[in-house]
Every structure is written in C-alpha cells, then in structure tokens.
Design an enzyme around this catalytic site. Sequence first.
Site, PDB file in Angstrom:
ATOM      1  N   ASP A 207       0.820  -1.218   0.000  1.00 51.00           N
ATOM      2  CA  ASP A 207       0.000   0.000   0.000  1.00 51.00           C
ATOM      3  C   ASP A 207       0.858   1.274   0.000  1.00 51.00           C
ATOM      4  O   ASP A 207       2.085   1.200  -0.099  1.00 51.00           O
ATOM      5  CB  ASP A 207      -0.991  -0.022   1.184  1.00 51.00           C
TER       6      ASP A 207
ATOM      7  N   GLU B 271       3.596   1.258   2.265  1.00 48.25           N
ATOM      8  CA  GLU B 271       4.581   0.222   1.995  1.00 48.25           C
ATOM      9  C   GLU B 271       4.407  -0.986   2.910  1.00 48.25           C
ATOM     10  O   GLU B 271       5.369  -1.598   3.362  1.00 48.25           O
ATOM     11  CB  GLU B 271       5.996   0.817   2.078  1.00 48.25           C
TER      12      GLU B 271
ATOM     13  N   GLU C 276       7.765  14.604   9.175  1.00 46.27           N
ATOM     14  CA  GLU C 276       6.831  13.603   8.639  1.00 46.27           C
ATOM     15  C   GLU C 276       5.602  13.457   9.524  1.00 46.27           C
ATOM     16  O   GLU C 276       4.484  13.326   9.042  1.00 46.27           O
ATOM     17  CB  GLU C 276       7.551  12.257   8.555  1.00 46.27           C
TER      18      GLU C 276
HETATM   19  C1  BGC Z   1       5.758   6.231   3.924  1.00 49.90           C
HETATM   20  C2  BGC Z   1       5.609   6.323   2.430  1.00 49.90           C
HETATM   21  C3  BGC Z   1       6.574   7.369   1.876  1.00 49.90           C
HETATM   22  C4  BGC Z   1       7.990   7.116   2.354  1.00 49.90           C
HETATM   23  C5  BGC Z   1       8.947   8.231   1.974  1.00 49.90           C
HETATM   24  C6  BGC Z   1       7.208   5.947   4.261  1.00 49.90           C
HETATM   25  O1  BGC Z   1       7.367   5.877   5.647  1.00 49.90           O
HETATM   26  O2  BGC Z   1       4.950   5.196   4.445  1.00 49.90           O
HETATM   27  O3  BGC Z   1       4.295   6.683   2.101  1.00 49.90           O
HETATM   28  O4  BGC Z   1       6.507   7.336   0.483  1.00 49.90           O
HETATM   29  O5  BGC Z   1       7.998   7.015   3.748  1.00 49.90           O
HETATM   30  O6  BGC Z   1       8.494   9.459   2.458  1.00 49.90           O
END
Ligand code: BGC
Length: 385
Positions: free
Chosen positions: A155, A158, A309
């Site tokens: 998903d 990931e 994030e």
């Molecule tokens: C997230 C992804 C993202 C990636 C890089 C992961 O922890 O689940 O959605 O693309 O980080 O930012």
Amino acid sequence: MRRSVEAILRNQADNGAIIASPDFAQYHFCWLRDGSFSAYALDVAGEHEASARYHAWVARAVDGIATTMSDAIAAHRAGEVLDPVRMPPARFAMDGSTVVDDWPNFQVDGYGTWLWSLRRHIDLGGSDALPEHLLESARRVARYLKEFALHPCYDVWEENGGARHTSTLACVYGGLIAGAQLLGDEECERVADEVRSAVLASAASAGYFTKFAGDRDVDASCLWLASPFGLVDSKNEYFAKTVRLIEDRLSYDGGLRRYPGDVYFGGGAWPVLTASLGWHYASVGNFERANRCRGWIEDRIDAEGRLAEQFGGESRDHQHFEEWVSRWGAPARDLTWSHATLVVLSYLLDRPDPVSIMNDRGVRAPNRGTEVEVEVESTGGSGAS
Ligand code: BGC
C-alpha cells in the site's frame, strides 16, 4: 506557502530528482509517490520549470527499467508468481538508478500518481500536449498500470503486500484517467472504469471506503479518492461516511494519523494527511475547517523552515517510537511531501475555484445521484483496529 515551495526546491537535485527527506538516511531516495505530489505542488505554485525537470527525470528512470516492466508484464501473463522485490521500484536512487535491496517495491500507486501529476503539470503549465521526450515512458507506465491495476500489492505506506488497497486504487484510477487523456488510450479509460467499479462494490458491502477490500479498518489516505484523484465526488454517501470515520478514529492532537493500528515512530499525526483533509474541506467549500488544517501544519514548521513527517508519536506510543529510533535513528524532520501537501492546501484556500486545480475531470454522472448525507455513529476513537 513560499517558504514550503523553497523547501521543495531545496530538496530537488539538479537532475530533477526530489529527495524524500534530506535528514533521514532511509529517505535519501526519490519515491514516485512523494516526488509526484511534490511536482504537483511546484506546478500549483508556478514553478513549472522545476516540475518539468522532475518529470524528465522520472521519464529517464522509467526508461532505465523498461526491461523490468516488460518482464513483469510477461511473467504476469504467463501466470508466474511475482517476486515483489523484483517488480518496478517504488523508489529510485537520486541518480535514477534502481536500488537492489529488500524494499517492498511492488507499489503500483506511485506509477498512477506520476501519470496523474504529469497530466496536472501539462494542464497547470498551460500546454495541452505531452512533450515528445516523455511520451515513451508515459506509454510504458500506462501499460504497467493497465496490467496490474487490480493486482494486490503493497500500500501507500509500503505495508500489507497481499491486499487490494483502496487508496492505491485511487492513485491508479487517477493515473489511468490521465493516461487516457494524455495518450488518447481508450483501454486506460476502460480499466479505470473497472477500478472504480471494484472500489465502489467494496464500499457498498462495507458501507464506507475501507483500508483494503474485505477489511473494516479506515485509512486516512482514502481521502484521496475524491481530492485529488476524483474517483468519487466529495459528497458521495460512502465517501462522506468515510471522512467522518477517519476524523473520528484518526484525529490526534489536531492532526490526522494514518490508520488506527499505526505504530511507525509511535504513529503520530501526519501533515500530509492533515493537509489532505484540508483539501477535502476546501473542495466542499468548508474553508473554516480547511483553514484549521492549514493552521495545525503551519504551527509545526520549525525555525529553520523544516516540516517533519509526523508529530506526537513519541508521547502517543513511546515504546514503539523508541523501537523505531533504535532501528533507523531519529525520524525525518524535513519531509518534502509534507511541504508539498501544505503548498497545495494554501493555494486551494487562496483561490476561488479550488476544485479545478485538483481534478479537471469531475465525477461521472452515475455518482451524482447518490449525494446523500449519512449519519455515522461515534466509535469513540479506539486507536486500534
Ligand atoms: C511512507 C511512504 C513514503 C515514504 C517516503 C514511508 O514511511 O509510508 O508513504 O513514500 O515514507 O516518504
């Protein structure tokens, strides 16, 4: 908005690649998902040249995996078991090469998001034709999407490699519709319809859009079903119920978490998702709620202009936060697509016709008849599914 545009530009290499985060080693790559949302934000902000460089970089990277893509399609048609690690990658090294590791690469959403972002790049940049140097890669990605549109894969977080994920299908739908428009490919449109029907059928059986088919969980990335990918109208009855469930179960300290059982760095609230909720509110004209989402994110930008994030994981679930810190170090303090989603939200709030920059296709006729308000019982926000 300008400060976050500068952050995206700062995180873009000369060759066009956009790093997911400069301060977190695990994210020193360019993801198609993060990068394509970031390119969209650049176009929204009028930075078309930078966005063009990103799209040209993706086209070259995709060119480099032509054989991987055609092999995957051939293996699928031959009924072979697909090895997720050997599928076209979710992320590339900054020089556009592939990374050989055990990352769960089979994530089709990023390919959909790229085509969708490319389409928006052309629209927002004022030209209607796909530049010649991007054509072959766009065709290749469209072929890949048509083949694997409804195939289970990892998903957008990931995880969960064996399911059909609703938000992944939203990204695929957006990409296929863009493919139909950019390439005049009717097959893209036909497969997009199949994707849409599958998503709606699954919602009809659950009563709302679940994290994946056959599941009961919610996932905040399902907000993308309406804005920006336009698989449903924001007022669709299942969607309205989904938004309420998402807010009910995933609100945390004023922001939005990913899904109830999330423990990644303690599973805090994400600017990307809080901005996505803001996109939704802006698209239905609730600017007060959309502004609240923007305010929450803006309050979290630090003195150096960085936007992390996620927030609050450390206190929400200290044990898991520490577990992740000992595995990968401190979490990303500057995440490019956190900035990108904020830029888009700011733009939506400052424009009188917000929907037009999101999704020019609108929603098809059958859906319009079902715009009904639904009451959703409070679940008390369990925090675990
Ligand atoms: C997230 C992804 C993202 C990636 C890089 C992961 O922890 O689940 O959605 O693309 O980080 O930012």
